[in-house]
Scaffold this active site. Sequence first.
Site, PDB file in Angstrom:
ATOM      1  CG  HIS A  73       2.025  -1.468   0.484  1.00  0.00           C
ATOM      2  ND1 HIS A  73       3.040  -2.402   0.500  1.00  0.00           N
ATOM      3  CD2 HIS A  73       2.422  -0.490   1.345  1.00  0.00           C
ATOM      4  CE1 HIS A  73       3.980  -2.011   1.336  1.00  0.00           C
ATOM      5  NE2 HIS A  73       3.629  -0.854   1.866  1.00  0.00           N
ATOM      6  CG  ASP A 119       3.008  -5.133  -1.552  1.00  0.00           C
ATOM      7  OD1 ASP A 119       2.745  -4.183  -2.321  1.00  0.00           O
ATOM      8  OD2 ASP A 119       3.282  -4.981  -0.341  1.00  0.00           O
ATOM      9  N   GLY A 212       7.295   3.480   6.340  1.00  0.00           N
ATOM     10  CA  GLY A 212       8.138   4.382   5.589  1.00  0.00           C
ATOM     11  C   GLY A 212       9.268   3.659   4.882  1.00  0.00           C
ATOM     12  CB  SER A 214       6.371   0.394   2.532  1.00  0.00           C
ATOM     13  OG  SER A 214       5.752  -0.157   3.659  1.00  0.00           O
ATOM     14  N   GLY A 215       8.446  -0.747   0.283  1.00  0.00           N
ATOM     15  CA  GLY A 215       8.898  -0.591  -1.092  1.00  0.00           C
ATOM     16  C   GLY A 215      10.392  -0.624  -1.269  1.00  0.00           C
TER      17      GLY A 215
END
Length: 267
Positions: A73, A119, A212, A214-215
Site C-alpha cells: 500500500h 500487503d 508514516g 507503514s512498510g
Amino acid sequence: MMKFVVLAVFVASAYGCGLPTFPPVVTRVVGGEDVKPNSWPWQISLQYNREGEWRHTCGGTLISQEWVLTAAHCISSGRQYRVALGKHNLKETEEGAVFMNTATIVVHEKWNPFFIRNDIALIKLETPVTFSEAVMAACLPAAGVALPHNEPCYVTGWGRIYTGGPIADILQQALLPVVDHATCSKPDWWGSQVTTNMVCAGGDGVVSGCNGDSGGPLNCQSADGAWEVHGVVSFGSGLSCNFPKKPTVFTGVSAYRDWIDANMVAN
C-alpha cells in the site's frame, strides 16, 4: 585472488545480518522514544518526489545489498521513489546516509487493497549499497515461524508521533508485544480482518504504529542475539493510532519467505 576472498569473508562477517555495530537500547518504556543513532541500520525511509522535493511516505527494511522490503500500500503507480538509508534525523544531513534510486518495484500479484490482503512489496535498488556501520541488512525468519504470545518486539519508524500529528524527525522505536492469532482474531479485537499470514502486536491503547510507519519493520531478537524482521507495518485502527484491542497489524514475513526469495532471484 586468495587475499580478495579472505577480505570478502571478513566484510561479510563484520556486517552480518541483524547485528548492528551499535546495538539498540531496548527498554520497556511505554510509548515511543528516540532511537540510538544507527542502532536499526536496516531501517529505510521510502521517499517520493513531489515537485522536486523528496518527502517521506513509508518505512521499509533493507534485507540485502540490493533489496528493500516494504508494504504494497506504500506504492503508487506514477510516483518516482528513492530509498534513504542510514538516516536518523530526516531533517538533517548526516554522515553515512545514502540515497538510492529504485530499479525495480515488485508488488505482490495478489495485493488486495479493499480487504488488505498480501500487503507486501519488494524494491530493488539501482545499484547495490555498501554495508557500513550505518547501513546493513536485517535477518529474516524462516518460512512458517510463528511468534509466541507476548514476545517482545519493537516497531521502528518516522510515523506520526500521535493521532493526526506531525511525522517524527528522529527515528522512533516502541515496544510492541506480539498478540497471538487466537487473541487478535477475537470479535472484539480484529475478528476476521486478520489472517494467519499477519502478525499482530500491541493493542494496549498506549502505543502502536501510526501513519508514516507503514512498510516498516517489526524487529524481534532471536535466541542468538540477531534481530529478525517478522512483520511489515500494514494497518491499524482508523479511529486512533493507539486504540485498545486494536493492535498494529503487520504482514507476516515468515508467511511470505517463499515469495520474497523467489522474486529476489527472478529480478
